[in-house]
Design an enzyme around this catalytic site. Structure first.
Site, PDB file in Angstrom:
ATOM      1  N   ASP A 116       8.487  -1.704   6.129  1.00  0.00           N
ATOM      2  CA  ASP A 116       8.106  -2.796   5.351  1.00  0.00           C
ATOM      3  C   ASP A 116       9.728  -3.382   4.256  1.00  0.00           C
ATOM      4  OD1 ASP A 116       5.154  -1.160   3.966  1.00  0.00           O
ATOM      5  OD2 ASP A 116       5.619  -2.605   5.128  1.00  0.00           O
ATOM      6  N   ASP A 141       0.730  -1.215  -0.295  1.00  0.00           N
ATOM      7  CA  ASP A 141       0.060   0.035  -0.275  1.00  0.00           C
ATOM      8  C   ASP A 141       0.810   0.858  -0.180  1.00  0.00           C
ATOM      9  OD1 ASP A 141      -0.733   0.365   3.696  1.00  0.00           O
ATOM     10  OD2 ASP A 141       0.854  -0.557   2.428  1.00  0.00           O
TER      11      ASP A 141
END
Ligand code: RIB
Ligand code: CA
Length: 315
Positions: free
Chosen positions: A245, A17
């Protein structure tokens, strides 16, 4: 890095995202010699799906990934109303960074169908790396349960023993707790890279100086991302941005940078104060079967060396 004997590349699909730290994860996966990026699937999360998709296409082109399919996925969670993290990642989702409009478009297949088709056609040698809300992964499992036998591992950025969007919940799990519950209860081999781990990967001033010394267009791009990202972390008392991430991609590249423990982890979906919380049974007091390998420690020196070594590949 260039002299290391390269064993077979690890095949991964990034479900993301973008997102400032998602962007760095894509750059790491794109050029590290131990990774074959099979595809990038997009989910609504930090910002809406149109923006996360546009950001992914832009960063993939910056990384030279013109051959890697990018597939749009869920634009909202399974049940709850959407939440966003634009207060962290900016209205665009990648801070104030300006990138050229992408030449490529996303493919015409939905991310869920791309995940199912790619896994079912594979030899069971693909690792899923979800670094946003787990909506796409949960939908794929529900639509085609047979993918469970085809998933090599799921390396998830999410959860932890504390929260960053509520006192008890981490953003990815909070944004779709029902999806997180489906995935963690699926029986798939899962490694959870939560906030306890990712807050060991802080881009301090010394780290930023190492990145600046690379002096190429990608290192300058990453410094721009970090310059925006670090504001909220410094407001919260950290010495820099926690780059969540990329830790998942680093785990796929070299798990020896981490220590882990197989534990029972469940997701709260009904709590007024604890919705989205990852309930980690550290001492096994529930007697329930452990279902998640939880990442505990990170060798942050080796992590930053991996990242900076890989960024040299963009010179
Ligand atoms: O809580 C951190 C996670 O939420 C990261 O994946 C970040 O990109 C946001 O999606
Ligand atoms: Ca993310």
């Amino acid at each position: 890095m260039a002299n290391q004997a390269i064993t077979a590349k690890r095949k991964i699909i990034l479900d993301c995202d973008p997102g400032l730290d998602d962007a760095i994860a894509i750059l790491l996966a794109a050029r590290n010699p131990h990774i074959e990026l099979v595809g990038v699937t997009i989910v609504a999360g930090n910002v809406g799906l149109d923006k996360t998709t546009l950001n992914a296409l832009k960063v993939c082109e910056l990384a030279g990934l013109t051959h890697v399919p990018v597939a749009r996925g869920a634009d909202r969670p399974l049940l709850r109303e959407p939440v966003a993290a634009d207060y962290v990642h900016g209205e665009s989702g990648i801070g104030g960074v300006v990138l050229p409009d992408p030449v490529k478009a996303s493919i015409n297949r939905h991310a869920v169908d791309f995940l199912i088709d790619t896994l079912m056609e594979s030899d069971g040698d693909i690792t899923l790396v979800p670094i946003g809300p787990l909506t796409n992964i949960a939908l794929a499992m529900r639509k085609e349960p047979r993918i469970l036998s085809k998933i090599q591992e799921i390396v998830i950025m999410g959860g932890g023993t504390f929260g960053n969007i509520t006192p008890s919940a981490e953003f990815n799990f909070y944004a779709d707790a029902e999806a997180a519950r489906v995935v963690l209860a699926s029986g798939a081999p899962i490694t959870m890279i939560g906030l306890d781990l990712t807050h060991q990967a802080v881009a301090t001033e010394a780290v930023k100086e190492r990145i600046a010394s690379l002096d190429n267009h990608i290192s300058r791009f990453i410094l721009e991302l970090l310059g925006f990202y670090e504001v909220i972390y410094k407001e919260r008392g950290l010495p820099g941005a926690a780059v969540h991430d990329p830790c998942c991609v680093a785990y796929c590249i070299d798990p020896t940078l981490f220590t882990t423990k197989l534990l029972r982890v469940d997701i709260e979906t009904r709590g007024e104060l604890s919705y989205g919380m990852s309930v980690i049974d550290t001492y096994g007091v529930t007697g329930k079967q452990p279902n998640v390998r939880v990442a505990l420690t990170l060798d942050h020196e080796r992590f930053w060396s991996m990242l900076t070594d890989t960024m040299k590949e963009y010179a």
